[in-house]
Design a protein around this motif. Structure first.
Motif, PDB file in Angstrom:
ATOM      1  N   GLU A 155       0.822  -1.211   0.000  1.00 32.50           N
ATOM      2  CA  GLU A 155       0.000   0.000   0.000  1.00 32.50           C
ATOM      3  C   GLU A 155       0.859   1.265   0.000  1.00 32.50           C
ATOM      4  O   GLU A 155       0.580   2.213  -0.744  1.00 32.50           O
ATOM      5  N   ALA A 159       1.222   4.092  -3.006  1.00 32.68           N
ATOM      6  CA  ALA A 159       0.978   5.515  -2.744  1.00 32.68           C
ATOM      7  C   ALA A 159       2.077   6.374  -3.358  1.00 32.68           C
ATOM      8  O   ALA A 159       1.810   7.440  -3.931  1.00 32.68           O
ATOM      9  N   ALA A 169      -5.038   9.366  -4.644  1.00 35.79           N
ATOM     10  CA  ALA A 169      -4.654   8.389  -3.624  1.00 35.79           C
ATOM     11  C   ALA A 169      -5.541   7.152  -3.704  1.00 35.79           C
ATOM     12  O   ALA A 169      -6.748   7.248  -3.954  1.00 35.79           O
ATOM     13  N   THR A 171      -6.018   4.102  -1.173  1.00 36.89           N
ATOM     14  CA  THR A 171      -5.626   3.590   0.134  1.00 36.89           C
ATOM     15  C   THR A 171      -6.733   2.750   0.758  1.00 36.89           C
ATOM     16  O   THR A 171      -7.877   2.763   0.309  1.00 36.89           O
ATOM     17  N   THR A 172      -6.367   2.047   1.812  1.00 39.72           N
ATOM     18  CA  THR A 172      -7.375   1.320   2.593  1.00 39.72           C
ATOM     19  C   THR A 172      -8.364   2.297   3.206  1.00 39.72           C
ATOM     20  O   THR A 172      -9.569   2.041   3.254  1.00 39.72           O
TER      21      THR A 172
END
Length: 451
Positions: A155, A159, A169, A171-172
């Protein structure tokens, strides 16, 4: 021969299909308006060179083969793929050097760069007619990446890649990125492996490059056995992905048809598989009749209307795109070449030559920390999966591998090069129309990837 320190045992594993090429920082790439430039000191230190000298330097570029893992497969397994490290210059370095009137810098194997030296998202989208192919850029779609073992930095590295190229972005936290095990767990993940981490970085970066607004689901198998990787494919589909990329493979076996029904028979899902990196010869699961087998090309800028030209990727007798006639898998009804009675590899293709490779950011892989230039059909498989995502959700009962056969005019026909020696010419040699190494061709927009 070197081995990945976190993988044991290595012999008898499915090999990753991908090539890593590391680069120096002397010549830098542009991407979506965020290009870095060499410092004045660096530029001043580079000798001016004539076009003839630059051409001579380019001619010396080559790709060095480095073995990462064992190479003797057992039934149900195959070896972890050897990494191929660019030694010489990449296509982008050559282009930048020519513009500056300097000699292209030399790429040093296993020495990651502070800045990219391979193709970025804008290059790939330009090459494949995708700059305005989908206004949504994959929004609302989920692309699953199936690989073995865990990349702890997946991850964070993604990024960095997306930030450098000006992509939003993923992301989680914002729901764009999710990493799970083959059972769907977000906490109980496989053991980490630095070899497969490079593969994972390549796969998620390529999905981002082509379909930047799509969600990414990384499914990590417990090992590189077909049972575990196949279970990961099933989990990806269970979790809702309509596009599943697989960058691994091995020799065919009589078990392949059972693997077909157990792991790859998913109507309504576009499953892409790398054709292989060892030149002419059929591999599985690319040979599955339920998947889109993706071959590899050498991609270079040109003065043509398209602005790019492609030929079959073939570095040498042991490195190049895979292709061939399956010994076990039945021919799908939409594949109509007459020289192979069973399944023919490949269906379509995209860039794979490490010498014209793609930029990838990876800090856990075995090829250095930072920017690397990768190649192999590990690059082309996620590229094609992302093109499918741009094209839209497949029909619920469709096998999307048939889509390109219904609209060949929306593909760039690759007509030059070969990947080895074969008794039936088109099995290993490009020609007008369908051929094994490049299939029906490369994307020219998304029209060939929708039903």
């Amino acid at each position: 021969m070197r081995t990945s320190p976190n993988t044991a045992p290595l012999n008898g594993r499915w090999r990753r299909i991908g090539s890593a090429a590391t680069a120096t920082a002397a010549l830098l790439i542009a991407g979506l308006g965020t290009a870095a430039h060499a410092s004045a000191d660096t530029q001043a230190a580079q000798p001016k060179a004539s076009g003839k000298a630059i051409a001579a330097a380019v001619a010396k570029a080559h790709v060095q083969y480095e073995s990462a893992c064992g190479a003797t497969p057992k039934k149900g397994f195959a070896s972890c793929n050897a990494l191929r490290v660019t030694s010489g210059t990449t296509a982008f370095q050559e282009e930048q050097a020519a513009k500056k009137g300097v000699a292209p810098a030399t790429v040093k194997p296993n020495a990651a760069s502070a800045t990219p030296t391979g193709y970025g998202p804008s290059d790939l989208r330009s090459a494949y007619g995708l700059t305005s192919a989908s206004a949504s850029n994959g929004s609302g779609q989920t692309i699953a990446i199936v690989d073995a073992y865990d990349d702890p930095n997946a991850e964070a590295d993604l990024a960095t890649y997306r930030s450098y190229y000006g992509l939003s972005a993923c992301t989680t936290a914002n729901g764009c990125f999710k990493k799970v095990s083959q059972t769907g767990s977000t906490t109980s993940l496989p053991s980490a492996d630095s070899g497969w981490a490079g593969e994972i970085s390549l796969d998620v970066d390529m999905a981002s490059a082509i379909a930047p607004n799509a969600k990414i689901l990384l499914v990590e198998a417990n090992s590189s056995s077909m049972a575990d990787l196949g279970t990961a494919v099933n989990e990806a589909v269970k979790l809702g992905a309509k596009f599943v990329s697989n960058s691994y493979g091995g020799g065919e076996s009589s078990s392949d048809t059972s693997y077909d029904s157990s792991y790859f028979n998913h109507p309504g899902v576009a499953i892409t598989v790398s054709a292989g990196d060892e030149g002419y010869g059929a591999e599985y699961p690319a040979a599955s009749k339920y998947v889109t087998a993706v071959g590899g090309t050498k991609l270079s800028k040109s003065s043509t209307t398209r602005g790019w030209t492609e030929s079959v990727w073939n570095t040498n007798s042991t490195e190049g795109t895979g292709s061939g006639c399956s010994a076990y898998d039945a021919k799908p009804s939409w594949q109509t070449d007459t020289g192979c009675a069973k399944r023919m590899i490949a269906d379509v293709s995209a860039v794979a030559d490490p010498a014209t490779g793609v930029s990838v950011y990876d800090t856990y892989g075995s090829d250095g920390t930072g920017w690397n230039t990768y190649g192999g059909t590990s690059a082309s498989a996620p590229i094609i999966a992302a093109v499918y995502a741009l094209a839209g959700t497949p029909g619920s009962s469709d096998y999307p591998s048939q889509y390109p056969y219904g609209n060949t005019s929306a593909l760039n026909d690759v007509t030059s090069g070969s990947n080895g020696t074969c008794s039936t010419s088109y099995f290993c040699t490009a020609r007008t129309g369908y051929d094994g190494p490049t299939g029906l061709g490369t994307p020219a927009g998304t029209a060939a990837f929708t039903g």
